[in-house]
Design a protein around this motif. Sequence first.
Motif, PDB file in Angstrom:
ATOM      1  N   PHE A 335     -10.085  16.789   4.502  1.00  0.00           N
ATOM      2  CA  PHE A 335      -9.497  15.561   5.033  1.00  0.00           C
ATOM      3  C   PHE A 335      -9.839  15.357   6.512  1.00  0.00           C
ATOM      4  O   PHE A 335      -9.323  14.420   7.132  1.00  0.00           O
ATOM      5  N   THR A 340      -6.158   8.636   4.843  1.00  0.00           N
ATOM      6  CA  THR A 340      -5.953   8.229   3.464  1.00  0.00           C
ATOM      7  C   THR A 340      -4.483   7.947   3.229  1.00  0.00           C
ATOM      8  O   THR A 340      -3.645   8.082   4.136  1.00  0.00           O
ATOM      9  N   ILE A 361      -3.369  18.299   7.295  1.00  0.00           N
ATOM     10  CA  ILE A 361      -3.470  17.226   6.300  1.00  0.00           C
ATOM     11  C   ILE A 361      -2.426  16.156   6.553  1.00  0.00           C
ATOM     12  O   ILE A 361      -2.662  14.960   6.318  1.00  0.00           O
ATOM     13  N   HIS A 364      -3.449  13.124   8.430  1.00  0.00           N
ATOM     14  CA  HIS A 364      -4.474  12.276   7.817  1.00  0.00           C
ATOM     15  C   HIS A 364      -3.946  11.541   6.588  1.00  0.00           C
ATOM     16  O   HIS A 364      -4.723  10.947   5.845  1.00  0.00           O
ATOM     17  N   SER A 365      -2.629  11.595   6.371  1.00  0.00           N
ATOM     18  CA  SER A 365      -2.041  10.992   5.184  1.00  0.00           C
ATOM     19  C   SER A 365      -0.835  10.153   5.574  1.00  0.00           C
ATOM     20  O   SER A 365      -0.101  10.485   6.507  1.00  0.00           O
TER      21      SER A 365
END
Length: 416
Positions: A335, A340, A361, A364-365
């Motif tokens: 990621f 995303t 992560i 990035h989410s």
Amino acid sequence: MLRRLWPLTLRGTGAALLALTCFVVANEVGIPELMYFGMLLVAVLVAAVASLYLTRHADSVTRSLAPDTVGVGRASLVRVRVGVRTALPTPPGTWTDTLPPGLEGAAAGVFPALGSGLRGSDRVVNLAYTVTGVRRGIHHLGPLRVHSADPFALARRSTLYGQRTRVTVAPAVIELPPLTGLAGEAGGTLQTQNNQPGQGADNLIARPYAPGDSMRRIHWRATAHRDALMVRQEEQEATPEATVVLDRGVLRWSTEALHEPGADDAFETAVSACVSVVSRLVRDGYGVSVLDSDGAALAERIDGGDTAAVEDLVTQFATVTARRDDHLPRLARQFAGVMTGPVIVLTGRLDPADVDALAPIVHHSTFAVLLAASPRSGALDRAGDVGWHAVHLDPDGDLVQEWAAAGERGVTRALR
């Protein structure tokens, strides 16, 4: 075993003993009539046994299931078509179909009487019963066993009709509530815009074909599944993305998960949760990628609203097992440099060190959910501290409540 080898029933065995007694008494006492009577009994017994081998020769046994893929905890109707040849009329018998460990049900019944087939074609006998999936994997139904007796119930025969039928038992798909905890961040097509401009598509949902639709817009996968012509529905140019990661590293599970489906309850819970989460996200309008912990795709990306592709995924996951290596600590690299939508990670054993490796992560989410079947002490608390909506994926628990708990924790953190 002895009962299977001995062809006579209790009545036939009594007749055989009576015939033997007649022979002995006739020889000792000198009564020839007893000898004749004993010979008559033997002839009747021989005729009874012989008659069983002149009847009910099955040329074919075929099975069909509706639905053809059985889900764990779901029922499927099995129809058995038996092609039978018989030279003589036969009385009713009984039948049983052999069930594998992955299925359960009452696979037995009465096999109907048949008339003589000397002047006609083969007879077809239709049988039916219901099975329920209990263990994920590929299993085989059969062979079919038919028990028959002569009209006087002196002799019996048990015949195996050896054709077997392959049956796929797929993981259970559980109806989950939508992600409502952070609607502005984690919503589907109607709630959030694509975080990757230019990556949208206008073919998210298939709808029935209407006169005037271009043939180039036919959705072939949906057409095959629904047995009706379907075309791609035009949608807004926003394709929210979601990623579901199923960690298959055997170090996270028991070694039984490495060898065959259905052997490890915790891994089975994770597989069921994986397909259930994918189903929920697809229905919410997400384009969903299903990955292993090393970033390898476990299935083709599924467009939002494409429920036919979800059915394909569920069937495909009937044979998923664990793998020998362990890539979860390096998952965050997949990621790096991208943004995303929701990211849902399903794993087994989880240590605080693993949580630290997964922490990047979260940044990035839009909505990061961590479901762990065997979290170590402090792992879930640590995951919550770094931004995960972390929940214990209990094999004996309620997945619906656990999924809802992840959303509620998201609301709590959003209000802080």
